[in-house]
Design a protein around this motif. Structure first.
Motif, PDB file in Angstrom:
ATOM      1  N   ALA A 162       0.884  -1.392   0.027  1.00  0.00           N
ATOM      2  CA  ALA A 162      -0.032  -0.200   0.149  1.00  0.00           C
ATOM      3  C   ALA A 162       0.926   1.288   0.135  1.00  0.00           C
ATOM      4  O   ALA A 162       0.542   2.005  -0.825  1.00  0.00           O
ATOM      5  CB  ALA A 162      -1.007  -0.083   1.263  1.00  0.00           C
ATOM      6  N   ASP A 163       2.005   1.208   0.741  1.00  0.00           N
ATOM      7  CA  ASP A 163       2.751   2.582   0.916  1.00  0.00           C
ATOM      8  C   ASP A 163       3.442   2.453  -0.428  1.00  0.00           C
ATOM      9  O   ASP A 163       3.968   3.755  -1.137  1.00  0.00           O
ATOM     10  CB  ASP A 163       4.008   2.083   1.934  1.00  0.00           C
TER      11      ASP A 163
ATOM     12  N   LYS B 116      -6.010   1.686   1.107  1.00  0.00           N
ATOM     13  CA  LYS B 116      -6.044   2.566  -0.275  1.00  0.00           C
ATOM     14  C   LYS B 116      -5.211   1.867  -1.292  1.00  0.00           C
ATOM     15  O   LYS B 116      -4.591   2.585  -2.287  1.00  0.00           O
ATOM     16  CB  LYS B 116      -5.469   3.931   0.149  1.00  0.00           C
ATOM     17  N   LEU B 117      -5.130   0.737  -1.279  1.00  0.00           N
ATOM     18  CA  LEU B 117      -4.450  -0.121  -2.696  1.00  0.00           C
ATOM     19  C   LEU B 117      -5.707  -0.576  -3.378  1.00  0.00           C
ATOM     20  O   LEU B 117      -6.583  -1.220  -2.896  1.00  0.00           O
ATOM     21  CB  LEU B 117      -3.749  -1.304  -2.048  1.00  0.00           C
ATOM     22  N   ASN B 118      -5.624  -0.067  -4.643  1.00  0.00           N
ATOM     23  CA  ASN B 118      -6.842  -0.392  -5.668  1.00  0.00           C
ATOM     24  C   ASN B 118      -6.410  -1.362  -6.667  1.00  0.00           C
ATOM     25  O   ASN B 118      -7.155  -2.369  -7.046  1.00  0.00           O
ATOM     26  CB  ASN B 118      -7.379   0.892  -6.189  1.00  0.00           C
ATOM     27  N   ASP B 119      -5.119  -1.571  -7.078  1.00  0.00           N
ATOM     28  CA  ASP B 119      -4.630  -2.234  -8.120  1.00  0.00           C
ATOM     29  C   ASP B 119      -4.386  -3.913  -7.498  1.00  0.00           C
ATOM     30  O   ASP B 119      -3.426  -4.154  -7.174  1.00  0.00           O
ATOM     31  CB  ASP B 119      -3.493  -1.786  -8.854  1.00  0.00           C
TER      32      ASP B 119
ATOM     33  N   TYR C  23      -0.830  -5.426  -6.995  1.00  0.00           N
ATOM     34  CA  TYR C  23      -0.452  -6.513  -5.850  1.00  0.00           C
ATOM     35  C   TYR C  23      -1.248  -7.820  -6.584  1.00  0.00           C
ATOM     36  O   TYR C  23      -2.428  -7.843  -6.487  1.00  0.00           O
ATOM     37  CB  TYR C  23      -0.817  -6.259  -4.667  1.00  0.00           C
TER      38      TYR C  23
ATOM     39  N   GLN D  54       2.374   1.726  -3.391  1.00  0.00           N
ATOM     40  CA  GLN D  54       1.184   2.091  -4.481  1.00  0.00           C
ATOM     41  C   GLN D  54       1.709   1.007  -5.716  1.00  0.00           C
ATOM     42  O   GLN D  54       1.731   1.744  -6.881  1.00  0.00           O
ATOM     43  CB  GLN D  54       1.024   3.241  -4.652  1.00  0.00           C
TER      44      GLN D  54
END
Length: 273
Positions: free
Chosen positions: A132-133, A178-181, A138, A135
């Motif tokens: 997440a950091d 807040k990780l979207n991919d 994943y 970005q």
């Protein structure tokens, strides 16, 4: 269906191929084949030329019963290879096959664009926070147990339902950070019997309900060659057959040892649309 790979937007509405580059001495199919710079560069060039969008580099063998190696050894194997590939192929999109957050951080800093975690965040408590950091996209894979013990006696009440629940829980945690991919990988052969694997392949389209691109990693696996009474070296045709089924059932990425044949499968299936 678009993922951001270090500023390079990749549209997964048209299926893509991920070529496997194992730099381990003991992977089940190609262990020990790519150990020096020349071999690594030639194999990568071949896969890119044949149409691979991503190159997945792994320095820790996750075959059943594979030897456990230290974080230090994994780093020593993989970072120089990423630096070598970036230098030779500046436009390359590298995925790193690791379950360790430190390896994820170091390899992304070295130029990798995607983290491919066989444990789905279960083997390193810092992995979700780290990706997440960073970005970066994943790949969230399902595995029952650890690579050393996963195939000893995998048992499910309902394999499809249990894997969907696992993904739903892990995707929720990643979205909170807040990780979207996020790409989901069913983990064929990772804590599953042959029967489990074929049930997942048959019902792959059910995982589309999770609203995440699906990666299928079936290439030359034992679910194929044991079914046919052959070995991994003889399982290319079986792999193409299984990849075609995966594409018809909604796979967006094929992770393979043989890029040319996977690209051909994609092109044939796309003609149906």
């Amino acid at each position: 269906m678009t993922i951001n790979c270090k500023g390079n937007l990749v549209d997964l509405s048209s299926p893509k191929v991920m070529g496997i580059l194992n730099i381990t001495p003991d992977s089940f199919f190609d262990g020990g084949k790519f150990q020096n710079k020349k071999e690594i560069l030639l194999q990568t060039e071949k896969m890119l030329f044949e149409g691979a969008t991503f190159i997945d580099v792994g320095a820790y063998s996750s075959r059943p019963g594979a030897q456990h190696i230290s974080e230090t050894e994994e780093l020593k194997r993989i970072v120089p290879v990423i630096e070598l590939l970036i230098k030779k192929f500046p436009e390359i999109i590298i995925s790193v096959d690791t379950f360790r957050s430190k390896i994820a951080k170091e390899t992304v800093n070295a130029g990798a664009a995607i983290i491919n975690d066989i444990s789905g965040g279960k083997m390193d408590a810092k992995m979700f926070e780290t990706v997440a950091d960073l970005q970066v996209p994943y790949i969230l894979m399902h595995m029952l147990g650890t690579p050393q013990k996963m195939q000893q006696n995998p048992v499910y009440k309902d394999v499809i339902q249990e894997i969907i629940l696992f993904f739903a829980e892990q995707i929720f945690k990643l979205h909170q950070l807040k990780l979207n991919d996020i790409i989901i990988d069913m983990g064929f052969g990772f804590g599953k019997t042959t029967q489990h694997n074929f049930e997942i392949l048959k019902n792959l389209s059910l995982f589309k309900s999770l609203d995440a691109p699906i990666l299928a990693g079936i290439s030359r696996k034992s679910m194929l060659y044991k079914t046919l009474g052959i070995n991994a070296q003889q399982a290319l045709n079986a792999t193409t057959s299984a990849n075609t089924i995966a594409l018809l059932n909604g796979a967006s990425i094929l992770r393979v040892h043989d890029v040319k044949e996977a690209i051909e499968a994609v092109k044939i299936v796309e003609q149906l649309n």
